[in-house]
Write a protein that holds these residues in place. Sequence first.
Motif, mmCIF file in Angstrom:
data_model
loop_
_atom_site.group_PDB
_atom_site.id
_atom_site.type_symbol
_atom_site.label_atom_id
_atom_site.label_comp_id
_atom_site.label_asym_id
_atom_site.label_seq_id
_atom_site.Cartn_x
_atom_site.Cartn_y
_atom_site.Cartn_z
ATOM 1 N N GLU A 141 0.849 -1.205 0.000
ATOM 2 C CA GLU A 141 0.000 0.000 0.000
ATOM 3 C C GLU A 141 0.878 1.246 0.000
ATOM 4 N N ASN A 142 0.458 2.247 -0.794
ATOM 5 C CA ASN A 142 1.220 3.486 -0.846
ATOM 6 C C ASN A 142 0.362 4.597 -1.445
ATOM 7 N N SER A 143 0.992 5.723 -1.690
ATOM 8 C CA SER A 143 0.317 6.876 -2.278
ATOM 9 C C SER A 143 -0.100 6.592 -3.722
ATOM 10 N N THR A 144 -1.227 7.161 -4.137
ATOM 11 C CA THR A 144 -1.676 7.000 -5.524
ATOM 12 C C THR A 144 -0.691 7.634 -6.503
ATOM 13 N N HIS A 145 0.080 8.616 -6.033
ATOM 14 C CA HIS A 145 1.048 9.293 -6.899
ATOM 15 C C HIS A 145 2.212 8.384 -7.272
ATOM 16 N N LEU A 146 2.345 7.270 -6.569
ATOM 17 C CA LEU A 146 3.426 6.320 -6.859
ATOM 18 C C LEU A 146 3.382 5.838 -8.304
ATOM 19 N N LYS A 147 2.184 5.730 -8.855
ATOM 20 C CA LYS A 147 2.031 5.147 -10.186
ATOM 21 C C LYS A 147 2.457 6.112 -11.291
ATOM 22 N N SER A 148 2.346 7.398 -11.059
ATOM 23 C CA SER A 148 2.660 8.378 -12.115
ATOM 24 C C SER A 148 3.874 9.241 -11.805
ATOM 25 N N GLY A 149 4.293 9.277 -10.554
ATOM 26 C CA GLY A 149 5.404 10.150 -10.170
ATOM 27 C C GLY A 149 6.731 9.744 -10.784
ATOM 28 N N GLY A 150 7.659 10.698 -10.780
ATOM 29 C CA GLY A 150 8.972 10.441 -11.358
ATOM 30 C C GLY A 150 8.911 10.109 -12.826
ATOM 31 N N ASN A 151 7.928 10.716 -13.522
ATOM 32 C CA ASN A 151 7.723 10.438 -14.958
ATOM 33 C C ASN A 151 7.491 8.957 -15.237
ATOM 34 N N GLY A 152 6.903 8.275 -14.250
ATOM 35 C CA GLY A 152 6.619 6.859 -14.414
ATOM 36 C C GLY A 152 7.757 5.940 -14.021
ATOM 37 N N ASP A 153 8.935 6.514 -13.736
ATOM 38 C CA ASP A 153 10.099 5.682 -13.420
ATOM 39 C C ASP A 153 9.937 4.936 -12.101
ATOM 40 N N TRP A 154 9.274 5.560 -11.124
ATOM 41 C CA TRP A 154 9.095 4.890 -9.832
ATOM 42 C C TRP A 154 8.335 3.573 -10.017
ATOM 43 N N PHE A 155 7.211 3.656 -10.722
ATOM 44 C CA PHE A 155 6.386 2.461 -10.881
ATOM 45 C C PHE A 155 7.090 1.421 -11.746
ATOM 46 N N ARG A 156 7.806 1.860 -12.770
ATOM 47 C CA ARG A 156 8.541 0.904 -13.613
ATOM 48 C C ARG A 156 9.561 0.139 -12.777
ATOM 49 N N HIS A 157 10.218 0.844 -11.862
ATOM 50 C CA HIS A 157 11.204 0.193 -11.005
ATOM 51 C C HIS A 157 10.524 -0.805 -10.067
ATOM 52 N N ILE A 158 9.417 -0.399 -9.478
ATOM 53 C CA ILE A 158 8.684 -1.281 -8.570
ATOM 54 C C ILE A 158 8.208 -2.534 -9.306
ATOM 55 N N LYS A 159 7.678 -2.340 -10.495
ATOM 56 C CA LYS A 159 7.226 -3.482 -11.296
ATOM 57 C C LYS A 159 8.392 -4.427 -11.594
ATOM 58 N N TYR A 160 9.524 -3.860 -11.940
ATOM 59 C CA TYR A 160 10.704 -4.674 -12.247
ATOM 60 C C TYR A 160 11.130 -5.502 -11.037
ATOM 61 N N ARG A 161 11.185 -4.867 -9.859
ATOM 62 C CA ARG A 161 11.642 -5.574 -8.660
ATOM 63 C C ARG A 161 10.681 -6.691 -8.252
ATOM 64 N N ILE A 162 9.386 -6.433 -8.344
ATOM 65 C CA ILE A 162 8.402 -7.445 -7.969
ATOM 66 C C ILE A 162 8.459 -8.636 -8.916
ATOM 67 N N LYS A 163 8.539 -8.358 -10.216
ATOM 68 C CA LYS A 163 8.573 -9.441 -11.195
ATOM 69 C C LYS A 163 9.880 -10.242 -11.093
ATOM 70 N N LYS A 164 10.959 -9.544 -10.832
ATOM 71 C CA LYS A 164 12.247 -10.207 -10.710
ATOM 72 C C LYS A 164 12.267 -11.161 -9.512
ATOM 73 N N ALA A 165 11.469 -10.854 -8.496
ATOM 74 C CA ALA A 165 11.404 -11.703 -7.299
ATOM 75 C C ALA A 165 10.583 -12.965 -7.524
#
Length: 335
Positions: free
Chosen positions: A117-141
């Motif tokens: 759970e986190n802020s809704t801004h997580l998905k769009s913030g950092g020009n989308g880079d934050w969410f791309r990184h999170i997606k990468y880490r979760i899938k890599k696990a």
Amino acid sequence: MIRNTYTCGGLFAGIGGFCIGFERQGFNTLWVNDFDDQVARTYAHNFPNIKFIQQDICELDFDNLEPVDVLHAGFPCQSFSQAGNRLGFDDPRGQLFNVMMDKISKSNWKPKVLLFENSTHLKSGGNGDWFRHIKYRIKKAGYWFDEQNAVMVSTHEHAGLPQKRERLFLFATLKSFIGFNPFGEIPTIKKYKKNVEMLDLDIEHEPSYYLSDNNRYGKWILSEGAKMQPGQLIQLRQHMVRPQKENICPTLTANMGLGGHNVPFLIQNGKLRKMTERECLRMQGFPENFNFPDLPGNAKYRMIGNSVSPVVSEKIAGVILGELASQDEFKMRSA
């Protein structure tokens, strides 16, 4: 054989908003972790039979934790919130997500479902880079996770509470347990509680809850709220008085613990007062038997604002429970 009980554990557990919801759905909470001393005291006060590990997550040894079916975590949002510093992973608090994923990836066991759970801004913030990184880490696990598995859930539209609080919930499923990720939508509801059901309007509160007649904002706020209905709330934000719509509570944040005018106000018997801790707990969906130990009021407000709503977590836990049971039933029939 379909199991009667599923287990869960929690990181960044806070005062137990996730735990209440999951316990209501029949999950057995085996352990939770948080480093905050005031949080630890509050959690132990309300959940004396659940193992609370008061430790920095950087020092937590996952291999010594009892395996659970579901791991939930409200990892720090200050780095990702639109109202925060927006430093993302350049902030040490933002890096705690990576610490968490390192622990999960390297552990000798893995939960079937991750729920973050986190802020809704997580998905769009950092020009989308934050969410791309999170997606990468979760899938890599070793988990199924994509954009559609990041779901915005509202305490108002999805749980029927007066508080309008939107948060992002990330659902990930272990690839070795299931061949896809079924999570992508939480049903909304059409029946909402009213403010008067959540506020104590018939009792006189301690003087500390009332704004002094000499306060420079007092007359201004009172004049703006003169035509408001009983129980209607007022918020002071950036030197602007914002009367809320009837039966709507603004988002309760951890900044309430900073004092000042961060706690919403209401007019009671012609006097201006802030919402009490109990009223804020109700707006978050906490039960009446949830209580704080002897702690300063600002700490209580901070922890309430930091918490996951138990009503929201109960609804989400029900969805997860249904999928876990469905998968077990499918495997039993296929055996």
